[in-house]
Write an enzyme that holds these catalytic residues in place. Structure first.
Site, PDB file in Angstrom:
ATOM      1  N   TYR A   1      18.569  -7.951  -8.384  1.00 58.43           N
ATOM      2  CA  TYR A   1      18.468  -6.480  -8.310  1.00 58.43           C
ATOM      3  C   TYR A   1      17.130  -6.005  -8.878  1.00 58.43           C
ATOM      4  CZ  TYR A   1      19.930  -1.594  -9.213  1.00 58.43           C
ATOM      5  OH  TYR A   1      20.024  -0.217  -9.265  1.00 58.43           O
TER       6      TYR A   1
ATOM      7  N   GLY B   1      20.904   3.997 -10.975  1.00 56.97           N
ATOM      8  CA  GLY B   1      20.157   3.068 -10.129  1.00 56.97           C
ATOM      9  C   GLY B   1      18.885   2.571 -10.787  1.00 56.97           C
TER      10      GLY B   1
ATOM     11  N   LYS C   1      29.145  -3.952  -9.370  1.00 57.08           N
ATOM     12  CA  LYS C   1      28.114  -3.188 -10.074  1.00 57.08           C
ATOM     13  C   LYS C   1      26.758  -3.879 -10.182  1.00 57.08           C
ATOM     14  CE  LYS C   1      30.924  -0.371  -9.931  1.00 57.08           C
ATOM     15  NZ  LYS C   1      30.663   0.613  -8.884  1.00 57.08           N
ATOM     16  N   SER C   2      26.513  -4.770  -9.217  1.00 53.39           N
ATOM     17  CA  SER C   2      25.218  -5.451  -9.299  1.00 53.39           C
ATOM     18  C   SER C   2      24.345  -5.198  -8.070  1.00 53.39           C
ATOM     19  CB  SER C   2      25.419  -6.942  -9.540  1.00 53.39           C
ATOM     20  OG  SER C   2      26.360  -7.431  -8.662  1.00 53.39           O
TER      21      SER C   2
ATOM     22  N   ARG D   1      24.916   6.241  -9.773  1.00 52.71           N
ATOM     23  CA  ARG D   1      24.802   6.822 -11.106  1.00 52.71           C
ATOM     24  C   ARG D   1      23.334   7.021 -11.445  1.00 52.71           C
ATOM     25  NH1 ARG D   1      24.412   5.228 -16.571  1.00 52.71           N
ATOM     26  NH2 ARG D   1      23.850   3.142 -15.823  1.00 52.71           N
TER      27      ARG D   1
ATOM     28  N   HIS E   1      33.475  -9.613  -3.296  1.00 49.15           N
ATOM     29  CA  HIS E   1      33.196  -9.917  -4.704  1.00 49.15           C
ATOM     30  C   HIS E   1      33.777 -11.290  -5.069  1.00 49.15           C
ATOM     31  CE1 HIS E   1      31.634  -5.998  -5.522  1.00 49.15           C
ATOM     32  NE2 HIS E   1      32.769  -5.366  -5.611  1.00 49.15           N
TER      33      HIS E   1
ATOM     34  N   THR F   1      26.356  -1.857  -2.950  1.00 50.92           N
ATOM     35  CA  THR F   1      26.158  -0.737  -2.027  1.00 50.92           C
ATOM     36  C   THR F   1      24.751  -0.816  -1.425  1.00 50.92           C
ATOM     37  OG1 THR F   1      27.500   0.502  -3.607  1.00 50.92           O
ATOM     38  CG2 THR F   1      26.438   1.770  -1.871  1.00 50.92           C
ATOM     39  N   TRP F   2      23.804  -1.147  -2.250  1.00 48.23           N
ATOM     40  CA  TRP F   2      22.400  -1.206  -1.814  1.00 48.23           C
ATOM     41  C   TRP F   2      22.190  -2.334  -0.798  1.00 48.23           C
ATOM     42  CZ3 TRP F   2      17.775  -2.633  -5.529  1.00 48.23           C
ATOM     43  CH2 TRP F   2      16.572  -2.245  -4.929  1.00 48.23           C
TER      44      TRP F   2
HETATM   45  N1  LIG Z   1      20.498   2.328  -3.033  1.00 48.20           N
HETATM   46  C1  LIG Z   1      20.573   1.893  -4.277  1.00 48.20           C
HETATM   47  N2  LIG Z   1      19.516   1.348  -4.891  1.00 48.20           N
HETATM   48  C2  LIG Z   1      19.577   0.917  -6.162  1.00 48.20           C
HETATM   49  N3  LIG Z   1      20.699   0.975  -6.931  1.00 48.20           N
HETATM   50  C3  LIG Z   1      21.797   1.500  -6.348  1.00 48.20           C
HETATM   51  C4  LIG Z   1      21.802   1.968  -5.022  1.00 48.20           C
HETATM   52  N4  LIG Z   1      23.034   2.421  -4.737  1.00 48.20           N
HETATM   53  C5  LIG Z   1      23.774   2.268  -5.831  1.00 48.20           C
HETATM   54  N5  LIG Z   1      23.039   1.720  -6.820  1.00 48.20           N
HETATM   55  C6  LIG Z   1      23.444   1.395  -8.186  1.00 48.20           C
HETATM   56  O1  LIG Z   1      24.230   0.189  -8.158  1.00 48.20           O
HETATM   57  C7  LIG Z   1      25.285   0.297  -9.122  1.00 48.20           C
HETATM   58  C8  LIG Z   1      26.616   0.239  -8.398  1.00 48.20           C
HETATM   59  O2  LIG Z   1      26.820  -1.111  -8.088  1.00 48.20           O
HETATM   60  P1  LIG Z   1      27.543  -1.621  -6.792  1.00 48.20           P
HETATM   61  O3  LIG Z   1      26.977  -0.942  -5.606  1.00 48.20           O
HETATM   62  O4  LIG Z   1      27.468  -3.094  -6.839  1.00 48.20           O
HETATM   63  O5  LIG Z   1      29.038  -1.115  -7.024  1.00 48.20           O
HETATM   64  S1  LIG Z   1      30.323  -1.713  -6.301  1.00 48.20           S
HETATM   65  O6  LIG Z   1      30.526  -3.077  -6.823  1.00 48.20           O
HETATM   66  O7  LIG Z   1      30.122  -1.666  -4.867  1.00 48.20           O
HETATM   67  O8  LIG Z   1      31.421  -0.804  -6.728  1.00 48.20           O
HETATM   68  C9  LIG Z   1      25.083   1.606  -9.840  1.00 48.20           C
HETATM   69  O9  LIG Z   1      24.231   1.289 -10.941  1.00 48.20           O
HETATM   70  P2  LIG Z   1      24.114   2.199 -12.253  1.00 48.20           P
HETATM   71  O10 LIG Z   1      23.415   3.429 -11.834  1.00 48.20           O
HETATM   72  O11 LIG Z   1      23.313   1.389 -13.238  1.00 48.20           O
HETATM   73  O12 LIG Z   1      25.510   2.451 -12.731  1.00 48.20           O
HETATM   74  C10 LIG Z   1      24.386   2.415  -8.781  1.00 48.20           C
HETATM   75  O13 LIG Z   1      23.698   3.536  -9.272  1.00 48.20           O
END
Ligand SMILES: Nc1ncnc2c1ncn2[C@@H]1O[C@H](COP(=O)(O)OS(=O)(=O)O)[C@@H](OP(=O)(O)O)[C@H]1O
Length: 349
Positions: free
Chosen positions: A245, A313, A92-93, A311, A157, A96-97
């Site tokens: 981030y 972001g 969650k840090s 969610r 992770h 995906t990005w």
């Molecule tokens: N492209 C992009 N840019 C910015 N932020 C993004 C992006 N994609 C995913 N998110 C936000 O990242 C949070 C999910 O974290 P992870 O991708 O690390 O999740 S995981 O560990 O792979 O399950 C989750 O954060 P929150 O929205 O605060 O819950 C996602 O919304």
């Protein structure tokens, strides 16, 4: 696929059972575990899990039985190459990005951002950059990775100390993305409530928060996870790039340049003038990825729907959830654990 045909996927509901030796365990937790791994797990310290009945302290970090088995296999079998790139995060840090950004940078000659065939338009970033512990070495698989084209991109992770030894000793590169603990906690809590089995009630914020502050969260304690990579990045900056981030959100273009330089594929002046860096930032943006059909309907990691990876972001969403006393408590933990390290966070948007 049009939105209306996006089917709701059913959750896997674990069976809970009373085992006289180890108390209440989820049968699902033990499915497909080797006897050796079951034996090990029963010997480990455990705490209440966020999604599963228990979470176990393995090599100094907390994780679930299936993850432990996969990590042991990864540690035994993976062989790094100097050209490999490993993307590391605590959940969650920004996983995906960073997977999307790194894939887009490394493959920009093969797939231009305007290409209708760009893999990011039809695949979730977790399919393009597989996790060691959830994909490659999960479910008792030992993959043959020798034929993958160079550079191979992987995600994990796993904390630095527990990475496969060849990752540490080879010249492969590691990119670590760190997010402020306030938002990481809120993101984790929301996510867990989305993916928790329907048979379980919602996980109360206060309970999750107390576990988080004690370090009991997947791959945590969070401070140790961060410090492992932080320390390595300060000692070997050519090996580990440490990104935040919040900084990436504030100035994605500069961070894309930094990433490309670190990866040994800097953007040329022509590429910059053509607007390629901005285009990659846009392609991988939260707003763009979130609305793609594959990310609304697909499943990249077994039993987990891609839509839950997107969610808000945003930076600073924690202010909508944490009470002043919670903020004080987590701030104290951060100060105590990270205060001397030089690692600081920007927690507001
Ligand atoms: N492209 C992009 N840019 C910015 N932020 C993004 C992006 N994609 C995913 N998110 C936000 O990242 C949070 C999910 O974290 P992870 O991708 O690390 O999740 S995981 O560990 O792979 O399950 C989750 O954060 P929150 O929205 O605060 O819950 C996602 O919304």
């Amino acid at each position: 696929m049009p939105l209306s045909t996006c089917t709701t996927t059913s959750m896997v509901i674990p069976h809970f059972t009373k085992n006289p030796k180890i108390g209440v365990v989820g049968k699902e937790e033990e499915e497909n575990l080797s006897n050796e791994c079951k034996g090990l797990i029963h010997s480990l310290p455990k705490e209440k899990g966020w999604r599963t009945p228990f979470i176990y302290l393995f090599q100094g970090f907390w994780c679930q039985p299936k993850e432990i088995q996969a990590i042991i296999s990864f540690q035994k079998h993976f062989q790094a190459r100097d050209s490999d790139v490993i993307l590391a995060t605590i959940p969650k840090s920004g996983t995906t990005w960073i997977k999307a950004l790194t894939f887009a940078i490394m493959n920009r000659k093969r797939f231009t951002t305007s290409s209708k065939n760009h893999p990011l338009l039809t695949s979730n970033p977790h399919d393009l950059v597989p996790f060691f512990e959830y994909k490659l070495y999960a479910n008792n698989q030992i993959p043959d990775l020798s034929n993958l084209p160079k550079p191979r991109l992987f995600g994990t992770h796993v904390p630095f100390a527990s990475l496969q030894e060849s990752i540490k000793s080879s010249s492969c590169r590691i990119i670590y993305v760190c997010r402020n603990p306030f938002d990481t906690f809120i993101s984790s809590w929301h996510y867990i409530n989305k993916v928790r089995p329907e048979s379980l009630p919602p996980f109360p914020l206060e309970e999750a928060f107390n576990l988080y502050c004690k370090g009991v969260v997947g791959f945590g304690p969070f401070w140790e996870h961060m410090l492992g990579y932080w320390k390595e990045s300060t000692e070997r900056p050519e090996k580990v790039l440490f990104m935040k981030y919040e900084d990436m959100k504030e100035d994605t273009v500069s961070h894309l340049k930094m990433l490309a330089n670190f990866l040994g594929v800097p953007f040329s002046i022509e590429e910059e003038e053509e607007g390629m860096i901005k285009d990659i930032a846009k392609l991988c943006s939260f707003e763009n990825l979130k609305d793609l059909e594959v990310n609304k309907c697909g499943k990249s990691i077994k039993n987990f729907e891609n839509k839950h990876l997107f969610r808000k972001g945003a930076v600073g969403d924690w202010v909508n959830y944490l009470s002043p006393s919670m903020v004080e408590q987590l701030s104290k933990v951060i100060e105590e654990k990270l205060g001397d390290s030089g690692l600081k966070f920007n927690v507001f948007s």
